[in-house]
Enzyme design. Structure first.
Site, PDB file in Angstrom:
ATOM      1  CD  GLU A   1       5.542  45.258  24.144  1.00  0.00           C
ATOM      2  OE1 GLU A   1       4.760  45.403  23.075  1.00  0.00           O
ATOM      3  OE2 GLU A   1       6.778  45.367  23.996  1.00  0.00           O
TER       4      GLU A   1
ATOM      5  CG  ASP B   1       8.011  46.110  18.057  1.00  0.00           C
ATOM      6  OD1 ASP B   1       7.434  45.197  18.737  1.00  0.00           O
ATOM      7  OD2 ASP B   1       8.080  47.045  18.488  1.00  0.00           O
TER       8      ASP B   1
END
Ligand code: 0R9
Length: 642
Positions: free
Chosen positions: A427, A502
């Site tokens: 990511e 997260d």
């Protein structure tokens, strides 16, 4: 316990040798000695009760996990016969518990035995693999009991009192010298018994876990049988018709089917033979699919919904959004396939096909509004399939013009041996940059993703081809998608999702997993999908090697160990990683990419029903059940970045 003095005859010696063989090679009889095999021990005993229910004599089964991982199973059937068996010269009950496969051989013909099916090894195997087994029987007004240790008879069956009613109760403690662990998973057992209750209309199964201070208990009894099953599977989906279509026929091969269409794009057909989940499908599934395709096409033609010029709807168009359970009972089932969960009996195809032909065409004629709603969906699925084909062609053409079929952002590895190669899907561009510098370029490829990922749960295949976020993943993996997916073409043995620890990272992980689950399922089934586990903390001190901690527990442990070495907390610098981007290439290699030291979580497909349920819930349209799920599970969420 007082020991019994036995005189073993030839028959008995054979018995002991039989059970000794089971203890020597337990895996051959129970599949494995892992928790999976351990759970099979329970299923084995419960299957016998379900047989008694299928024969029409048992209405209730109670399963308990007692303290110390003792399993207790009780049924209210006829009770295992207690009289002396003419062949073995010992009680029938003792025969069932000491002679391999005796339950099946000596039991009367009560129809379609669950216990003769997949694991069908019999109670004697459970007995052989248990430290002790206690069997109590209520029959003919008497209360009988016998007791075994490691399969050996310690107390023969004797009448210990009077009893009202009939039934059998078995308690056993699996042998901890054989099984890797005796830790039964309540949820695994619960799921299996829920399924069994769905499949046997009206049978009540309770399971209670008494190991903890506050016991857990579930009770399953479904008067609706398969209708309840399909309603349960669709509970979070938007339905195209209110009640499931139900088909039942009790011929030589009894068939029971429930079908309900939803607005989703996935196909969920679960098949069972004698209550055993046939994950690999087989002849019953084949008959069902053939009939669906024929009946809907015929109906659409006869009612001018498909015009003369229109091509036929294909099977996959007709199965888009379907949830169905197909349950057949076969006297002598032949199981084939890799995991022996594929029905092979060829006679079943025609039986299922002709009965679904009759019942479903009648249903559609009698319910034209439902027929119309389903066919509208099938037709738009067929249009989407055509659009997907065009999109795919376009992508192929474009890629062949560009000569390379690999996405531009991919930093590929030099090895072409898929078995040793891995691709990290990362990511964000900054983490992608560190990963590119930190990797071992011989076998590690990096594919950075950025921006908002497509939620495939809410889109059809035509939107997926050519999607600028997913297309690089499809091209990098190199094996196509959907029905075209070919596992032999994968370019990497490990497809590793590396995202931040997260909420955003969890989101991208779920979106990618949903994509793999819906469009590259064999990749998950084959064990090729992994989640990278980046550390949450770094503890450092001058002159000391950095310590990385992956969980809060790890951190506590590290503090304690350092304290024992005389290093106090206030001497240490603690860094909490907010994202992968904060790590330099070496740190990323050391903590998350080095095969020697990294932690990878393998994504498994243990439970397709559960997975489908959770993906639908988390990624689908219905808001309320998602909110409930998140509220109920919020307490399990760690590492939430706030
Ligand atoms: C709690 C676990 N229950 C059982 O294992 C169980 C086995 C069983 C049974 C019969 C009835 N209840 C049972 N519970 C039974 C079967 C038959 C006749 N009478 C009673 C029959 O099949 O004809 N049995 C399973 C096998 C056998 N009994 C036996 F006949 F082989 F002994």
């Amino acid at each position: 316990m007082e020991k019994y003095d036995h005189k073993y005859g030839a028959e008995q010696i054979q018995v002991l040798e039989g059970l000794e063989a089971v203890r020597k090679r337990p895996g051959m009889y129970i599949g494995s000695t892992s928790v999976r095999g351990l759970h099979h021990m329970v299923y084995e005993i419960v299957d016998n009760c379900v047989d008694e229910a299928l024969a029409g004599y048992c209405t209730e089964i109670k399963v308990e996990i007692e303290k110390g991982n003792i399993i207790s199973v009780q049924d209210n059937g006829r009770g295992i016969p207690v009289e002396i068996h003419p062949k073995t010269k010992i009680s029938t009950a003792e025969t069932v518990y000491t002679v391999l496969h005796a339950g099946g051989k000596f039991g009367g013909d009560s129809g379609y035995k669950v216990s003769g099916g997949l694991h069908g090894v019999g109670a004697s195997v459970v007995n052989a693999l248990s430290s002790w087994t206690e069997v109590t029987i209520k029959r003919d007004g008497g209360l009988y009991q016998m007791y075994f240790e490691k399969g050996k008879t310690i107390k023969k069956l004797e009448k210990i009192g009077d009893a009202e009613g009939t039934g059998t109760k078995v308690r056993f403690l699996a042998d901890n010298s054989i099984f890797e662990s005796l830790d039964y998973e309540y949820e695994t057992l619960e799921k299996r018994f829920r399924e069994m209750a769905f499949l046997t209309k009206g049978l009540k199964i309770t399971i209670e876990d008494k190991r903890e201070e506050t016991p857990k208990k579930s009770e399953f009894c479904f008067e609706g049988g398969l209708i309840s099953f399909v309603e349960y599977l669709n509970k979070n989906k938007e339905k195209l018709h209110k009640t499931p279509i139900y088909i039942e026929k009790n011929g030589d091969i009894p068939v029971e089917i429930a079908i309900q269409y939803t607005s989703s794009y996935s196909e969920n057909i679960y098949t069972f033979v004698n209550n055993i989940n046939t994950i690999e499908g087989g002849t019953h599934l084949e008959g069902f699919k053939r009939s669906l395709t024929k009946v809907f096409n015929d109906y659409a033609r006869n009612h001018n919904i498909l015009k003369e010029k229109d091509p036929n709807l294909q099977g996959e168009d007709i199965r888009e959004g379907i949830t169905a359970v197909v349950s057949v009972k076969v006297k002598e089932p032949q199981f084939e396939g890799q995991t022996k969960t594929k029905l092979g009996n060829s006679e079943v195809t025609g039986v299922v096909q002709s009965m679904v032909n009759d019942a479903l065409s009648t249903f559609l004629e009698e319910n034209p509004n439902i027929a119309k709603a389903i066919l509208e969906k099938c037709i738009s699925a067929s249009r989407a399939r055509e659009a997907a084909r065009k999109a795919r062609e376009l992508v192929r053409k474009k890629n062949s013009l560009e000569t390379s079929t690999l996405p531009g952002k991919l930093a590929d590895c030099s090895s072409k041996n898929a078995d040793e190669c891995e691709v990290y899907i990362v990511e964000g561009d900054s983490a992608g940059g560190s990963a590119k510098q930190g990797r071992d370029r011989k076998f590690q490829a990096i594919l950075p993703l950025w921006g908002k990922m497509l939620n495939v749960e809410k889109s059809r295949a035509d939107k997926i081809y050519g999607n600028d976020k997913l297309n690089p993943v499809i091209l990098a993996v190199g094996a196509g998608i959907g029905a075209d997916f070919d596992i032999t073409k994968i370019r990497y043995g490990k497809v590793i999702i590396m995202a931040d620890a997260d909420v955003d990272g969890a989101h991208i992980r779920t979106l990618l997993l949903t994509f793999f689950f819906r469009y590259m399922r064999p990749l998950i089934e084959n064990g090729n999908v992994y989640l990278a586990q980046p550390p949450l903390y770094k503890l450092s001190k001058k002159g000391m090697q950095d310590i990385y901690c992956y969980t809060d527990e790890d951190l506590d442990k590290a503090y304690k160990e350092l304290e024992e070495k005389g290093i106090q907390r206030d001497q240490l610098a603690l860094q909490r990683y907010k994202g992968l981007g904060e790590m330099n290439p070496e740190q990323l290699w050391d903590t998350t990419m080095n095969p020697e030291t990294r932690i990878l979580i393998k994504v498994t497909m243990e439970d397709a029903i559960k997975a489908d349920e959770i993906f639908t819930l988390l990624m689908g349209d219905e808001v309320e059940p998602r909110r409930e799920f998140i509220q109920a599970n919020a307490k399990y969420v760690k590492n939430l970045d706030i």
